[in-house]
Design an enzyme around this catalytic site. Structure first.
Site, PDB file in Angstrom:
ATOM      1  N   SER A   1     -10.526  -1.068   3.927  1.00  0.00           N
ATOM      2  CA  SER A   1      -9.765  -1.298   5.154  1.00  0.00           C
ATOM      3  C   SER A   1      -9.170   0.012   5.646  1.00  0.00           C
ATOM      4  O   SER A   1      -8.490   0.715   4.899  1.00  0.00           O
ATOM      5  CB  SER A   1      -8.625  -2.287   4.894  1.00  0.00           C
TER       6      SER A   1
ATOM      7  N   ARG B   1       0.828  -1.236   0.000  1.00  0.00           N
ATOM      8  CA  ARG B   1       0.000   0.000   0.000  1.00  0.00           C
ATOM      9  C   ARG B   1       0.852   1.273   0.000  1.00  0.00           C
ATOM     10  O   ARG B   1       0.564   2.244   0.711  1.00  0.00           O
ATOM     11  CB  ARG B   1      -0.953   0.029   1.209  1.00  0.00           C
TER      12      ARG B   1
ATOM     13  N   GLU C   1      -4.365   3.049   6.705  1.00  0.00           N
ATOM     14  CA  GLU C   1      -4.113   2.890   5.264  1.00  0.00           C
ATOM     15  C   GLU C   1      -4.774   4.053   4.520  1.00  0.00           C
ATOM     16  O   GLU C   1      -4.270   4.539   3.520  1.00  0.00           O
ATOM     17  CB  GLU C   1      -4.721   1.556   4.808  1.00  0.00           C
TER      18      GLU C   1
END
Ligand SMILES: Cc1cc2nc3c(=O)[nH]c(=O)nc-3n(C[C@H](O)[C@H](O)[C@H](O)COP(=O)(O)OP(=O)(O)OC[C@H]3O[C@@H](n4cnc5c(N)ncnc54)[C@H](O)[C@@H]3O)c2cc1C
Length: 306
Positions: A226, A171, A298
């Protein structure tokens, strides 16, 4: 806001004080001082070339990983989604502009009998957002399939860059520090190299993937996927949040999802960006107290507090 810049020759849509709640999958967020939705890449170049050097610029795709605080974005937001042309093949590679939605790329790859892109159907963002985040799921990651990209800078100049000029990981993606650059750059397009596949097989994989997502994620409620990165192999953020007793924990209508503990949902868009950020920080603090693990968000949180 009467715009202090007299832009010339633009074809896209320019707005002042645009609520970013309209451009975030959480349906929350403060206003962008100026917001431009270019008609196409040429229009985007012309727009950027007229912006002052110091203007804070934020590129936004589908806002599926983004929270703009209540105080809003103090500069210009560029919305890439509406501008993109359909993906196409180019010299054996799949070419897509930054504003193309990832599921569209997945479907186009399948039509072309190309494999390894099926997982993109589960990413509700754009190609630009997927490149910036190195988005991935079910074993696939964006940069695994990138051959090269084109970036656009503050002056609206396009530049072709190889995959080897970027550093990417879980990520995360950034231009290598030794890559020559004269300031901010954003993604304008990408060429993907995909192996031969089978159309029907790819469609089957996509159907299975979407039904797995529907079963495990609260897709009918505003969310941003998420919220936290998984801390390490085998230790998921969802499990840590759940075992800290935080499922369903709520603040002003914003709550930790019952279905997936690493999702924060905002039913009806009733909660504010401040409520969402408060809950993110609360979850982070509680998990650290209970489990001794500091979760790292994230989602990208930007802008000024109210
Ligand atoms: C239901 C749901 C499920 C999800 N599942 C996954 C998943 O399985 N795996 C996963 O990785 N993510 C997942 N996400 C998160 C999200 O979809 C991805 O991170 C996606 O790549 C974000 O794309 P976007 O266009 O929405 O980016 P935005 O949210 O608009 O932006 C995210 C970041 O990318 C930057 N950015 C956007 N466009 C550009 C550009 N052209 N150039 C440079 N920077 C840019 C923004 O400035 C921001 O920092 C999920 C989200 C939702 C809502």
């Amino acid at each position: 806001m009467a715009d202090d810049i007299k832009f010339q020759g633009l074809r896209g849509e320019l707005k002042a004080n645009e609520p970013m709640a309209r451009h975030s999958s959480w349906r929350a967020g403060g206003p962008a001082r100026r917001c431009f939705a270019p008609a196409d890449l040429e229009d985007l170049s012309a727009f950027l070339a007229q912006l002052p050097e110091a203007e804070p610029v934020l590129f936004v795709g589908l806002g599926s990983n983004l929270l703009v605080r209540e105080g809003g974005w103090p500069g210009t937001v560029v919305l890439t989604y509406g501008a993109a042309r359909a993906p196409r093949m180019d010299g054996g590679l799949l070419y897509a502009e930054a504003g193309v939605a990832c599921p569209k790329v997945a479907r186009f790859a399948a039509e072309q009998n190309l494999g390894s892109a099926e997982w993109l159907t589960g990413i509700p963002g754009t190609v630009g957002g997927a490149l910036a985040m190195n988005a991935g799921c079910y074993g696939g990651e964006t940069w695994d399939i990138v051959e090269r990209v084109v970036t656009i800078n503050r002056r609206g100049q396009l530049r072709r860059r190889g995959k080897d000029e970027f550093e990417f990981g879980y990520r995360h993606c950034e231009l290598k520090t030794d890559a020559s650059s004269d300031g901010d750059e954003w993604f304008a397009s990408a060429h993907f190299r995909l192996p031969e596949g089978d159309r029907e097989e790819s469609r089957e994989i996509m159907r299975a993937l979407l039904s797995k997502r529907r079963a495990s994620q609260p897709l009918q409620l505003p969310n941003a996927g998420s919220v936290f990165r998984n801390p390490s192999e085998g230790k998921t953020a969802a499990r840590l949040i759940q075992s800290s007793g935080l499922k369903n924990f709520e603040r002003n209508g914003v709550r930790v999802s019952e279905k997936h503990a690493n999702f924060i949902v905002n039913p009806g868009g009733a909660g504010s960006a401040a409520d969402i950020e408060w809950l993110i920080l609360h979850v982070q603090q509680k998990v650290e107290e209970e489990k001794g693990v500091r979760l790292v968000p994230e989602v990208k949180i930007v802008g000024a507090a109210a």
